[in-house]
Design a protein around this motif. Sequence first.
Motif, PDB file in Angstrom:
ATOM      1  N   HIS A 224      -2.560   0.920 -13.321  1.00 49.66           N
ATOM      2  CA  HIS A 224      -1.354   0.526 -12.588  1.00 49.66           C
ATOM      3  C   HIS A 224      -0.536   1.745 -12.221  1.00 49.66           C
ATOM      4  O   HIS A 224       0.460   1.651 -11.529  1.00 49.66           O
ATOM      5  N   ASN A 225      -0.976   2.876 -12.763  1.00 49.08           N
ATOM      6  CA  ASN A 225      -0.239   4.107 -12.570  1.00 49.08           C
ATOM      7  C   ASN A 225      -0.660   4.750 -11.251  1.00 49.08           C
ATOM      8  O   ASN A 225      -1.694   5.399 -11.149  1.00 49.08           O
ATOM      9  N   ILE A 226       0.164   4.533 -10.205  1.00 46.78           N
ATOM     10  CA  ILE A 226      -0.188   4.995  -8.865  1.00 46.78           C
ATOM     11  C   ILE A 226      -0.404   6.504  -8.836  1.00 46.78           C
ATOM     12  O   ILE A 226      -1.341   7.004  -8.217  1.00 46.78           O
ATOM     13  N   GLY A 227       0.442   7.209  -9.569  1.00 45.47           N
ATOM     14  CA  GLY A 227       0.333   8.673  -9.606  1.00 45.47           C
ATOM     15  C   GLY A 227      -1.022   9.111 -10.122  1.00 45.47           C
ATOM     16  O   GLY A 227      -1.673   9.994  -9.548  1.00 45.47           O
ATOM     17  N   ALA A 228      -1.460   8.472 -11.222  1.00 40.60           N
ATOM     18  CA  ALA A 228      -2.733   8.858 -11.831  1.00 40.60           C
ATOM     19  C   ALA A 228      -3.894   8.569 -10.891  1.00 40.60           C
ATOM     20  O   ALA A 228      -4.824   9.365 -10.772  1.00 40.60           O
ATOM     21  N   VAL A 229      -3.827   7.438 -10.205  1.00 37.24           N
ATOM     22  CA  VAL A 229      -4.903   7.086  -9.282  1.00 37.24           C
ATOM     23  C   VAL A 229      -4.961   8.103  -8.144  1.00 37.24           C
ATOM     24  O   VAL A 229      -6.022   8.587  -7.765  1.00 37.24           O
ATOM     25  N   ARG A 230      -3.778   8.454  -7.612  1.00 40.30           N
ATOM     26  CA  ARG A 230      -3.733   9.405  -6.504  1.00 40.30           C
ATOM     27  C   ARG A 230      -4.298  10.767  -6.930  1.00 40.30           C
ATOM     28  O   ARG A 230      -5.026  11.413  -6.201  1.00 40.30           O
ATOM     29  N   GLN A 231      -3.934  11.155  -8.165  1.00 44.53           N
ATOM     30  CA  GLN A 231      -4.370  12.448  -8.670  1.00 44.53           C
ATOM     31  C   GLN A 231      -5.889  12.511  -8.854  1.00 44.53           C
ATOM     32  O   GLN A 231      -6.513  13.518  -8.610  1.00 44.53           O
ATOM     33  N   LEU A 232      -6.462  11.406  -9.324  1.00 47.73           N
ATOM     34  CA  LEU A 232      -7.859  11.429  -9.740  1.00 47.73           C
ATOM     35  C   LEU A 232      -8.843  10.999  -8.647  1.00 47.73           C
ATOM     36  O   LEU A 232      -9.888  11.612  -8.478  1.00 47.73           O
ATOM     37  N   CYS A 233      -8.497   9.939  -7.915  1.00 45.82           N
ATOM     38  CA  CYS A 233      -9.520   9.293  -7.093  1.00 45.82           C
ATOM     39  C   CYS A 233      -9.526   9.765  -5.651  1.00 45.82           C
ATOM     40  O   CYS A 233      -8.518  10.230  -5.124  1.00 45.82           O
ATOM     41  N   GLY A 251      -5.449   7.226  -0.222  1.00 48.25           N
ATOM     42  CA  GLY A 251      -4.084   7.267   0.278  1.00 48.25           C
ATOM     43  C   GLY A 251      -3.723   5.994   1.020  1.00 48.25           C
ATOM     44  O   GLY A 251      -2.669   5.393   0.802  1.00 48.25           O
ATOM     45  N   MET A 252      -4.653   5.552   1.843  1.00 52.49           N
ATOM     46  CA  MET A 252      -4.428   4.352   2.634  1.00 52.49           C
ATOM     47  C   MET A 252      -4.322   3.115   1.734  1.00 52.49           C
ATOM     48  O   MET A 252      -3.438   2.283   1.893  1.00 52.49           O
ATOM     49  N   VAL A 253      -5.223   3.037   0.753  1.00 50.64           N
ATOM     50  CA  VAL A 253      -5.233   1.888  -0.148  1.00 50.64           C
ATOM     51  C   VAL A 253      -3.945   1.832  -0.968  1.00 50.64           C
ATOM     52  O   VAL A 253      -3.346   0.769  -1.145  1.00 50.64           O
ATOM     53  N   LEU A 254      -3.500   2.994  -1.426  1.00 54.94           N
ATOM     54  CA  LEU A 254      -2.274   3.024  -2.220  1.00 54.94           C
ATOM     55  C   LEU A 254      -1.077   2.607  -1.387  1.00 54.94           C
ATOM     56  O   LEU A 254      -0.177   1.924  -1.874  1.00 54.94           O
ATOM     57  N   GLN A 255      -1.106   2.993  -0.126  1.00 49.38           N
ATOM     58  CA  GLN A 255      -0.008   2.625   0.758  1.00 49.38           C
ATOM     59  C   GLN A 255       0.041   1.096   0.935  1.00 49.38           C
ATOM     60  O   GLN A 255       1.100   0.486   0.856  1.00 49.38           O
ATOM     61  N   ALA A 256      -1.146   0.533   1.131  1.00 46.64           N
ATOM     62  CA  ALA A 256      -1.233  -0.922   1.284  1.00 46.64           C
ATOM     63  C   ALA A 256      -0.724  -1.616   0.018  1.00 46.64           C
ATOM     64  O   ALA A 256      -0.043  -2.643   0.071  1.00 46.64           O
ATOM     65  N   TYR A 257      -1.044  -1.016  -1.130  1.00 49.12           N
ATOM     66  CA  TYR A 257      -0.620  -1.598  -2.405  1.00 49.12           C
ATOM     67  C   TYR A 257       0.893  -1.562  -2.529  1.00 49.12           C
ATOM     68  O   TYR A 257       1.536  -2.541  -2.897  1.00 49.12           O
ATOM     69  N   GLU A 258       1.466  -0.414  -2.151  1.00 47.80           N
ATOM     70  CA  GLU A 258       2.924  -0.282  -2.246  1.00 47.80           C
ATOM     71  C   GLU A 258       3.626  -1.261  -1.326  1.00 47.80           C
ATOM     72  O   GLU A 258       4.642  -1.845  -1.679  1.00 47.80           O
ATOM     73  N   THR A 259       3.073  -1.446  -0.136  1.00 47.48           N
ATOM     74  CA  THR A 259       3.660  -2.417   0.791  1.00 47.48           C
ATOM     75  C   THR A 259       3.591  -3.818   0.197  1.00 47.48           C
ATOM     76  O   THR A 259       4.554  -4.588   0.253  1.00 47.48           O
ATOM     77  N   SER A 260       2.407  -4.142  -0.382  1.00 52.31           N
ATOM     78  CA  SER A 260       2.250  -5.494  -0.920  1.00 52.31           C
ATOM     79  C   SER A 260       3.183  -5.720  -2.107  1.00 52.31           C
ATOM     80  O   SER A 260       3.642  -6.830  -2.348  1.00 52.31           O
ATOM     81  N   LEU A 261       3.491  -4.662  -2.848  1.00 48.97           N
ATOM     82  CA  LEU A 261       4.409  -4.801  -3.992  1.00 48.97           C
ATOM     83  C   LEU A 261       5.812  -5.125  -3.505  1.00 48.97           C
ATOM     84  O   LEU A 261       6.517  -5.944  -4.078  1.00 48.97           O
ATOM     85  N   ARG A 262       6.189  -4.478  -2.381  1.00 48.48           N
ATOM     86  CA  ARG A 262       7.540  -4.694  -1.871  1.00 48.48           C
ATOM     87  C   ARG A 262       7.632  -6.053  -1.196  1.00 48.48           C
ATOM     88  O   ARG A 262       8.605  -6.767  -1.326  1.00 48.48           O
ATOM     89  N   GLY A 263       6.554  -6.394  -0.469  1.00 48.69           N
ATOM     90  CA  GLY A 263       6.564  -7.657   0.244  1.00 48.69           C
ATOM     91  C   GLY A 263       6.353  -8.763  -0.735  1.00 48.69           C
ATOM     92  O   GLY A 263       6.825  -9.803  -0.776  1.00 48.69           O
TER      93      GLY A 263
END
Lengths: 263, 284
Positions: A224-233, A251-263
């Motif tokens: 669930h740690n977005i930072g860790a995923v970005r750093q590693l994957c 990067g794209m997937v994380l962006q979609a995830y962040e949008t879905s969290l807000r929406g």
Amino acid sequence: MNTMVKVENLSKEYRLGVIGNGSLWKDIQSWNAKLQGKPDPWTRINEESRIGRRDRFWALKDVSFEVQQGERLGIIGRNGAGKSTLLKILSQITTPTKGTVKIRGRVGSLLEVGTGFHPDLTGRENVYLNGAILGMKKGEIDRNFDEIVAFSEIEPEFIDTPVKRYSSGMYVRLAFAVAAFLSSEILIADEVLAVGDIKFQEKCIGKMRDVSENDGRTILFVSHNIGAVRQLCQTGILLEHGQIREYGDVGMVLQAYETSLRG
Amino acid sequence: MAATDNEEWDVVISAKRKRLGFDFKELRQYKDLVKLMIRREFVSVYKQTIFGPLWFVLQPLMSTFLYMFVFGNIAQMGTDGIPQPLFYFSGTMLWTFFATTLQKCSDTFVNNSGLFGKVYFPRFTMPITYMVNAFFTLCIQFAVMMIFYVYYFLNGFHFTPTWWIVATPLYIFQLALLGMGFGIMISALTTKYRDLRNLVSFGLSLLMYATPVVYPISSVPIKWKLLFQLNPVTPIIEMFRFSFFGSGNYDIKMWIYSLVVSVVVFLIGLMTFNHNEQTFIDVV
């Protein structure tokens, strides 16, 4: 490039509610009633049958993807999106309802830190036990033992003390250190980095990058740690209600995830 | 998607359940794990106890004294001319091996659900671990029995051991097959029906009295004898005593019957276990 993991149309269905009635006697009564053509005595009022269409639930539905050698794939999604179910199927803990998974090489799965640690055994004994549970041979552990202890940052004089006397930090550091030396071609990790202090977490991520870049090992990482995923994957999958919502560059997937969290 | 496509892969996971084939090769790859698990079980029993491994001997000794008092003195039951301590000790020792193996194996899935839910390794490692541990205990107890044996021998008691003594490993192996077989069969069911766990512990203590542990089969009335001998553990204990002490019931037919039952029970157990190990985690 070698495909290490190939997942095709994977689906997993769970039955909701109570499986059976929980006691042998009740199941025998239900079964007996069915034989005599009577209604099931344990059916709830206003319920058609205990095993209706409604109480089925797809934890995963038609999931397909491929992972290449040396790839580090991050799997993200909100609680209940099917991440853990996917990892459990990949680790052979449970079977899928439909679809197949094909794997090349050995799989080391870290769904929990310190699986099988016994509090009464010493640090040394637990390293061997945990290593063996994760699929290592005794010889491999012998060869890596000093490095494992060094990685865990545990003072050598503590290694022959039962782990129940360890601080919780020492305990998880030792447990993760064993896993860090797994030599399997594919490493599956689920939220294991939620332990230890930030410094140790970064060290673990560094180690995982390292084995992937230098030894060409493949990593599937759930967090669930977005930072860790970005750093590693490099690549990512966003799961939603058991289906793939987004698949591709991290990067794209994380962006979609962040949008879905807000929406 | 021809068959050739599948051959390159090391593992193929699909909805299909394997039924019959048992993967012994896979189990052999995990032999280090079996060794470590055995040690883990062994150590966890006596860590932080005063007597430590001595408990493995104290338990059957205490039972032996109790049986000597209750069945030997109060109830005045015979022992086929075998000295009471040896008679009861040998019976308890063999029965405990069988019963412990069965009980531990029957809890395989329930007791290890935490472990099994997190990592894959051949589930059959655990029943093997339990059996081997019970076997170690049996070895220690056997050594104690031999001390009694030599003591009685030196004090002029005349045993007439028979050549059947060489079959002792086979008796033990048979008990192991029976204990594991029944145990893993039940283990598959206890994941769903927890009430079976109570039935197992209660049933085993009842079954002990239907087995010639505290009495010889010769004291059973003729009309009930066949019924008692249908219990596959009965001929094993009787043969063991016959081999070492030269007295008691020697019935080769019943023994072969029990040998066949042991193998069949074990194979059926293996099949049900195999069938269940892949799906239990969704049920337990």
